[in-house]
Write an enzyme that holds these catalytic residues in place. Structure first.
Site, PDB file in Angstrom:
ATOM      1  N   GLU A   1       0.648  -1.142   0.008  1.00 38.95           N
ATOM      2  CA  GLU A   1      -0.107  -0.015   0.015  1.00 38.95           C
ATOM      3  C   GLU A   1       0.755   1.288  -0.040  1.00 38.95           C
ATOM      4  OE1 GLU A   1      -0.454   1.609   3.381  1.00 38.95           O
ATOM      5  OE2 GLU A   1      -1.736   3.157   2.604  1.00 38.95           O
TER       6      GLU A   1
ATOM      7  N   ASP B   1       1.630  -1.729   6.565  1.00 43.00           N
ATOM      8  CA  ASP B   1       2.332  -1.226   7.705  1.00 43.00           C
ATOM      9  C   ASP B   1       1.797  -1.865   8.997  1.00 43.00           C
ATOM     10  OD1 ASP B   1       3.724   0.499   6.527  1.00 43.00           O
ATOM     11  OD2 ASP B   1       2.612   2.462   6.998  1.00 43.00           O
TER      12      ASP B   1
ATOM     13  N   ASP C   1       0.673  -1.328  11.738  1.00 45.25           N
ATOM     14  CA  ASP C   1      -0.136  -0.454  12.739  1.00 45.25           C
ATOM     15  C   ASP C   1      -1.857  -0.812  12.290  1.00 45.25           C
ATOM     16  OD1 ASP C   1      -0.784   0.920  10.286  1.00 45.25           O
ATOM     17  OD2 ASP C   1       0.794   2.749  11.017  1.00 45.25           O
TER      18      ASP C   1
ATOM     19  N   ASP D   1      -4.030   1.332  10.765  1.00 50.67           N
ATOM     20  CA  ASP D   1      -4.318   1.833   9.522  1.00 50.67           C
ATOM     21  C   ASP D   1      -3.814   0.493   8.481  1.00 50.67           C
ATOM     22  OD1 ASP D   1      -5.310   3.935  10.131  1.00 50.67           O
ATOM     23  OD2 ASP D   1      -3.517   5.274   9.916  1.00 50.67           O
TER      24      ASP D   1
END
Ligand code: TSJ
Length: 652
Positions: free
Chosen positions: A441, A514, A516, A518
């Site tokens: 992404e 990532d 996290d 998100d």
């Protein structure tokens, strides 16, 4: 059946105190012994699912008492030792001597297979095809079980161990004259179950569903282990409230939940439905409170009635012009949330997993009850009818547009082969077995991913912007979305009815986002797409999640990577560093090429999670995905962070 003598002796151990060992009793013990020998035959599995199933088996008996009209409240408690208490305020299991067996009915319930509710002829009028076997099976699979019946001012109690009587039924205390009910406490046998720790949330989801399906019944779940918690479900509106609950993540198209109930052919039918602004059809069907994820005759009856009644009404009232074609069932069901619940005596189940209703009268009954009442509703609520019709016509147009888009791509690929997406950084190797594709992404991660990959076998496809949530978009928008088109052409398999696994261009599809929340959200959106349009990729184990580290700890020029907070603490301890030289990665883009390669991409050193789908959990998964894609952020995050369906797969 021949029984060895030693076995009889062993089996009758628990019968000390009873007068004679009749053939009946030996059969009973044989029966329960069979349950212990082949628990899977009786509860499906001895995994954690089976462990929870024991609770449902017991609770179902109290629910039956509620359906019979004698029980208003059930409490389920997870005790500190992971034993379970289920208590209701029903009439109490009968304690009088049953003529045929010559023992208390209570004892029969807990020692005879399939005894559930067969006695007396009253109560238990409605019992599920899978209900009713409950109590004795649970008893056989419990280290110990204690049952108390409160009635006539007494507490009757009886105890068992692994299905064998350890204490005959007796009055152990007096209670207020007006108290009545049944209490069962049991501890699942660790020799039988792979796992004996109960999960509060699992019980919670199921008990909530049970409460929705049993109007006005109050169900309390209590956890008395380390962090005590408690929740009570009580829905006066029953499945009407269930529909509202399911629609919570979306905007309802009209305020009312359409509701109807009725009885035909000795079948009780209850239906609640409401359209929301999404494009997904969400129909859940139940028979005697048991989920039927594969549908069956009740579902067919509903669909037939909805399609026919709605088209007839729309034509008659000029919502649909003579020149326009009929609305298809799918068009009318777009964005529909619906619960269909039927109660039948002796339902017939079909299909491999017996999760599809076969009783043909159910189709007639549902069709009859629903047609009649839907027509009445539409006539009384022309405003709602108009909204439904407008939504259906839009759906019809979108479907036509999607069909055209699909036909176009089909024709294109037949004529000129599929052009690969321009953004794809492909690998050189043409043997799909050896190849993998990283879906990353954002552009920042593309750089290191491109440089850190193995050029021969690893491809990278960057996605820009937000991935479309396919559960919230109409098909025509899905087909028009560049990111999704990119994935489809890169994978090579096509989607839905065009799907062809032999055309898969990469053995592993690795979602790399990532580490996290998100990132996890974006990964979920990608998974949602794959799950909806190419579920076979998940089923056959081709879909993975990359696991980038959270921390880099450097000491004496050596790098250590931690993938979780615990691991981070461990490493600090092990190498004797304290906040020395630690960097927390905020995103993939922050890692340099070597770091990303070593920690996340290189098959020699990385860890991947394989995304797994358990077939008979598909319906549950559907529900989960609904929750996931709703607007509530917290539950979604929780799901992503602790989902057990992602099986850890050390990729070596
Ligand atoms: F599973 C079970 F058997 F262990 C069990 C049954 C567990 C629990 C927690 C509750 C029950 C249960 C059974 N609650 N209520 C009843 N009701 C009867 O068994 C009953 C009572 C009276 C009559 C009657 O005809 O008078 C009939 C029945 C079936």
């Amino acid at each position: 059946m021949a029984i060895e003598k030693t076995e009889i002796e062993d089996l009758t151990e628990g019968m000390k105190g009873s007068a004679d060992y009749s053939a009946d009793q030996i059969q009973i013990l044989e029966g329960l012994e069979a349950v212990r020998k082949r628990p899977g035959m009786y509860i499906g599995t001895t995994s954690i699912r089976g462990l929870h199933h024991l609770v449902y088996e017991i609770v179902d008996n109290s629910v039956d008492e509620a359906l019979a009209g004698f029980c208003t409240s059930i409490t389920v408690t997870i005790n500190p030792d992971n034993s379970i208490t289920v208590e209701d305020d029903g009439r109490g299991i009968p304690v009088d001597i049953q003529k045929k067996a010559g023992k208390p009915a209570l004892e029969v319930v807990f020692t005879v297979l399939h005894a559930g509710g067969k006695f007396g002829g009253s109560g238990y009028k409605v019992s599920g095809g899978l209900h009713g076997v409950g109590a004795s099976v649970v008893n056989a699979l419990s280290s110990w079980l204690s049952v108390s019946v409160f009635k006539d001012g007494h507490e009757y109690n009886m105890r068992f161990s692994k299905g064998k009587v350890t204490q005959e039924m007796k009055i152990i205390s007096d209670c207020p004259e007006e108290k009545h009910g049944t209490k069962v406490v049991f501890l699942p046998d660790p020799d039988i179950f792979e796992e004996t720790i109960y999960d509060y949330d699992t019980l919670k989801v199921r008990l909530r569903e049970t409460a929705f399906l049993t109007k006005a019944l109050k169900i309390t779940l209590r956890d008395e282990r380390e962090n005590p918690q408690e929740i009570t479900f009580h829905y006066e509106g029953g499945i009407k409230e269930f529909v509202r609950y399911l629609n919570k993540g979306n905007e309802a198209l009209y305020p009312d939940v359409i509701y109807c109930e009725g009885e035909k052919e000795n079948i009780y039918v209850e239906i609640a439905m409401q359209h929301n602004d999404s494009y997904k059809e969400n129909i859940y069907t139940f028979v005697n409170n048991i989920n039927t994820p594969e549908g069956g005759t009740h579902l067919t009856g509903f669909k037939n009635a909805l399609t026919k009644t709605f088209n007839d009404y729309a034509r008659q009232n000029k919502l649909l012009k003579d020149s326009e074609p009929n609305l298809s069932g799918e068009d009318i069901r777009e964005g529909l949330t619906c619960i269909i619940s039927v109660k039948i005596e002796n339902p017939q189940f079909e299909g491999q997993t017996k999760q599809k209703l076969g009783t043909s009268e159910a189709q007639t009954a549902v069709q009859g009850v629903f047609s009649e009442q839907l027509l009445y509703f539409l006539e009384q609520n022309p405003g709602v009818a108009k909204i439904m019709c407008e939504k259906s016509i839009l759906a019809q147009r979108a479907r036509a547009a999607a069909r055209r888009a699909r036909d176009l791509t089909r024709r294109k690929s037949a004529l000129e082969g599929v052009g690969l997406p321009g953004k794809l950084v492909d690998c050189n190797n043409r043997n799909p077995e050896k190849c993998e594709i990283f879906i990353v992404e954002g552009d920042s991660a593309l750089g290191p991913a491109k440089d850190g990959r193995n050029v021969d076998t690893q491809a990278v496809l960057p996605l820009r912007g937000k991935v479309l949530n396919v559960q919230k978009a109409r098909l025509d928008r899905v087909y028009a979305n560049e990111e999704i088109k990119g994935m489809i052409t890169a994978f090579g398999t096509g989607i839905n009815e065009d799907f062809d696994i032999t055309k898969l261009r990469y053995n592993k599809i690795i979602i790399m986002t990532d580490a996290d929340v998100d990132g996890a959200h974006i990964a979920t959106l990608m998974l949602t797409f794959i799950y909806n349009f190419m579920p076979e990729l998940i089923r056959q184990g081709h879909v993975y999640l990359a696991q980038p580290p959270l921390f880099n700890i450097t000491k004496n020029k050596k790098h250590y990577y931690a993938y979780s907070d615990e691991e981070y603490q461990d490493i600090l301890k092990q190498i004797g560093a304290d906040g020395a030289d630690v960097s927390r990665f905020k995103g993939l883009g922050e890692m340099d090429v070597e770091e990303l390669s070593e920690t996340t991409m290189d098959p020699e050193t990385r860890t991947l999670l394989r995304v797994n789908m358990v077939e008979d959990e598909k319906a549950e998964l559907d529900l989960t995905f609904t929750t996931l894609m709703g607007d509530q952020v917290e539950p979604r995050r929780e799901f992503i962070e602790q989902n057990a369906k992602y099986v850890k797969n050390l990729d070596v």
